[in-house]
Design a protein around this motif. Sequence first.
Motif, mmCIF file in Angstrom:
data_model
loop_
_atom_site.group_PDB
_atom_site.id
_atom_site.type_symbol
_atom_site.label_atom_id
_atom_site.label_comp_id
_atom_site.label_asym_id
_atom_site.label_seq_id
_atom_site.Cartn_x
_atom_site.Cartn_y
_atom_site.Cartn_z
ATOM 1 N N GLY A 138 32.770 92.568 38.546
ATOM 2 C CA GLY A 138 33.946 93.256 39.028
ATOM 3 C C GLY A 138 35.151 92.342 39.113
ATOM 4 O O GLY A 138 35.028 91.119 39.056
ATOM 5 N N TYR A 139 36.324 92.946 39.255
ATOM 6 C CA TYR A 139 37.564 92.176 39.223
ATOM 7 C C TYR A 139 37.626 91.140 40.349
ATOM 8 O O TYR A 139 38.153 90.050 40.170
ATOM 9 N N ASN A 140 37.086 91.485 41.491
ATOM 10 C CA ASN A 140 37.161 90.590 42.645
ATOM 11 C C ASN A 140 35.802 90.080 43.085
ATOM 12 O O ASN A 140 35.572 89.832 44.273
ATOM 13 N N TRP A 141 34.911 89.905 42.125
ATOM 14 C CA TRP A 141 33.575 89.432 42.492
ATOM 15 C C TRP A 141 32.971 88.636 41.366
ATOM 16 O O TRP A 141 33.283 88.862 40.189
ATOM 17 N N CYS A 142 32.108 87.697 41.697
ATOM 18 C CA CYS A 142 31.344 86.979 40.683
ATOM 19 C C CYS A 142 30.003 86.608 41.285
ATOM 20 O O CYS A 142 29.827 86.592 42.501
ATOM 21 N N GLY A 143 29.052 86.323 40.421
ATOM 22 C CA GLY A 143 27.746 85.896 40.862
ATOM 23 C C GLY A 143 27.244 84.750 40.009
ATOM 24 O O GLY A 143 27.882 84.359 39.024
ATOM 25 N N LEU A 144 26.112 84.217 40.364
ATOM 26 C CA LEU A 144 25.524 83.102 39.626
ATOM 27 C C LEU A 144 24.266 83.545 38.897
ATOM 28 O O LEU A 144 23.278 82.820 38.819
ATOM 29 N N GLY A 145 24.333 84.753 38.370
ATOM 30 C CA GLY A 145 23.212 85.286 37.611
ATOM 31 C C GLY A 145 23.441 85.192 36.128
ATOM 32 O O GLY A 145 23.696 84.119 35.593
ATOM 33 N N SER A 146 23.402 86.336 35.471
ATOM 34 C CA SER A 146 23.473 86.377 34.013
ATOM 35 C C SER A 146 24.903 86.257 33.501
ATOM 36 O O SER A 146 25.811 86.885 34.040
#
Length: 125
Positions: free
Chosen positions: A103-111
Amino acid sequence: QLQLVESGGGLVQPGGSLRLSCAASGFTLDYYAIGWFRQAPGKEREGVSCISKSGASTNYAYSVKGRFTISRDNAKNTVYLQMNDLNTEDTAVYYCAADPSYGYNWCGLGSYDYWGQGTQVTVSS
């Protein structure tokens, strides 16, 4: 051709600092969340940090929180990882990666879909 190129790695003494850069070519980073990952010899790859498309949201692994800072300069199509107070456990090959699906205001450390070739960081006295 979509390409990510890391730079800024090297040899540094414990307690020192480095700034890694991740430059994109063939695409615009604005539409991608960016993650930094690392892999030490004999260990699995681990997520270090990520930054959302907007730049407003960042995440850090517990081991680097308070020492590393991720930032992005969309005008330069580049993402940075400022690494301070380095220790020997930070020695690894560091990779940046891009993914459009967060999403525009989110990130993760997955794929992540797209990966650079990596830059070596060695912390040693």
